[in-house]
Design an enzyme around this catalytic site. Structure first.
Site: not given
Ligand code: UN1
Length: 515
Positions: A248, A268, A302
């Site tokens: 962030t 993202e 993420c």
């Molecule tokens: C990320 O962690 O930046 O949904 C992407 C998921 C993966 C992508 C994660 N398809 O965990």
């Protein structure tokens, strides 16, 4: 510890020549000696894998100029033909899935299965983008004027800058690039400086596809460097769209720089993803979802599960099963498929993990599985940590913070309203899930008064999204959407066209203007 792959054979098969900077399409000639190099260390065994040349100041402009020149050609190629290029890239990825997946696993530290899974995501998005190349639809509208036709069409933006993170070092680039390409854009990719080699490998694969089709390499440019390079890209008015994945803190800086020039951005950023486990949950489904979500990729997605919000009636029973499952986790070389958990990306990440544990304890957190940094021969890189679980109160500052490590916070709730309130009470808004077989609970969670996240799942965990959906989240996650559904629209500019085929000039809104 030795790795389970022969890295030099992988290099040879993928035509990677580390230390030689000529892989970049930035046409940087010469030898890396004397130039600033980025060293890639594997967190698996602490080995220095290779060094790649960082982009020097002057070469940056050369890259952008080359990208702009390629755009003038690429935007005139019919979209389905652009899709054909992407289809061929997907075919090459199928051929290289084992090698590229293993390299991802070795350079980044995720399990071999997840390394292969990451390449599979790339293949999937290529398939999706190929189909999409015939479906870049615009609306036609009814004009209020006689003898007029109105419609809209979508045109490419130009140069798209992609800033990607270490944790999905190649898949996230491909979600952006494959869509951006079929939309008629050219891409300039700045990968994480923690994973420069896998980016080189992708660039090599793609360069062959472009050459075979007589297309300019500038369609895909690779620029290697640290944060200043990212800032330069963000501030460059020649780059129409910046798609950035990362923290962030990074996103706020990129957003401010891009906004100052009124450029476009897709962000993202961090997640703080929770699973609500209700008393109507199938615990046999909830348990592996929670454990994979929390410890998979060593908690460095993420979408990793960071919080479990558990109904008080089943709290003790579920906690017991969770603790038992954690005791069975095998931590070690991610290239060894019998291990569940690999290393963190580097020692800074280990320090963050330790810091978060200390802060959690200071706020009153009670660890039911203690964390620790593992030592001994198998853990020589110093990057292996034990996934841990703390019982917390939802309002601790540390619980509202994303720590990119396998630390799971568990907490109790009594009513659904309370559970949803806790789920939404963090600054981040990426992924969320509910475990329930009760339709009222599930629908409340999915309603406008439910989860405030970009992703909300029922009876699956928070991580592991498919590429077919739009991926991204709200609040401090940044609000961008990538990958499937109609996320492609962010990579194009909309043009509204009104055509008068009459011999009069009626004005809109009935305005009279007689000469
Ligand atoms: C990320 O962690 O930046 O949904 C992407 C998921 C993966 C992508 C994660 N398809 O965990």
């Amino acid at each position: 510890m030795t790795s389970a792959i022969d890295i030099s054979a992988v290099f040879e098969r993928m035509a990677i020549k580390p230390i030689n900077p000529a892989w970049s399409t930035g046409r940087i000639e010469g030898d890396a000696a004397g130039e600033v190099a980025i060293t890639s260390f594997s967190p698996v065994d602490g080995q220095e894998i290779a060094a790649v040349a960082a982009l020097d100041e002057g070469a940056y402009d050369e890259v952008i100029t080359q990208a702009q020149a390629a755009f003038l050609q690429w935007r005139n190629v019919p979209a389905p033909e652009r899709g054909e290029m992407v289809r061929q890239f997907g075919e090459e990825l199928r051929r290289h899935k084992q090698d590229l997946g293993a390299l991802v696993s070795y350079e980044m530290g995720k399990s071999l299965q997840e390394g292969f899974g990451e390449v599979q995501e790339m293949i999937d998005i290529c398939d999706f983008a190929t189909g999409l190349s015939r479906q870049l639809y615009g609306f036609t509208m009814q004009s209020e004027r006689p003898g007029h036709r109105m419609y809209e069409q979508w045109h490419p933006l130009g140069v798209v800058g992609i800033i990607s993170a270490f944790n999905f070092p190649v898949a996230v680039w491909s979600w952006n690039a494959a869509i951006a390409w079929v939309c008629g854009n050219v891409c300039v990719w700045k990968p994480s400086e923690k994973t420069p080699l896998v980016a080189v490998a992708c660039q090599r694969i793609l360069a062959r596809v472009l050459a075979r089709n007589g297309l300019p390499e500038g369609i895909s440019c690779l620029v290697q460097g640290g944060q200043p390079l990212g800032e330069r890209l963000a501030g460059d008015h020649r780059v129409a769209l910046i798609s950035a994945t990362g923290s962030t803190r990074m996103g706020k800086s990129v957003a401010a720089t891009v906004a100052a020039r009124l450029g476009k951005s897709i962000l993202e950023l961090g997640g703080n993803n929770a699973i609500i486990i209700t008393k109507y949950a199938d615990l046999d489904v909830a348990l592996p979802a929670a454990v994979f979500g929390a410890v998979g990729t060593a908690g460095q997605r993420c979408t990793s599960t960071r919080r479990l919000i558990i109904h008080e009636d089943i709290y003790e029973a579920f906690k017991e099963r969770l603790v038992k499952a954690y005791r069975q986790l095998r931590i070690g070389n991610p290239l060894d498929e019998s291990n569940h958990v690999g290393p963190l990306i580097d020692k800074d990440a280990v320090a963050n993990y330790m810091g978060a544990i200390a802060r959690c304890k200071a706020e009153g957190g009670r660890f039911i599985i203690e964390g620790e940094v593992l030592s001994g021969q198998a853990y020589g890189s110093g990057c292996y940590v034990r996934p841990c679980i703390a019982e917390v109160s939802a309002d601790y500052a540390i619980v509202k913070t994303e720590t990119f490590a396998p630390i799971l916070y568990v907490m109790k709730y009594r009513t659904m309203d309370e559970a949803i309130h806790i789920q939404n009470s963090v600054p981040q808004g990426l992924s969320s899930a509910i475990m329930t077989l009760n339709i009222r609970e599930a629908e409340q969670f999915l309603s406008a008064a439910g989860s405030d996240c970009g992703i909300a799942n029922v009876n699956i965990g928070t991580s592991g999204a498919e590429i077919g959906g739009a991926f991204g989240g709200e609040k401090e996650t940044g609000g961008g959407r990538e990958s499937g559904s109609d996320a492609w629209k962010a990579y194009m500019r909309r043009q509204t066209n009104t055509i008068n085929y009459s011999d009069k000039l009626p004005l809109a809104q009935g305005i009279k203007f007689d000469l």
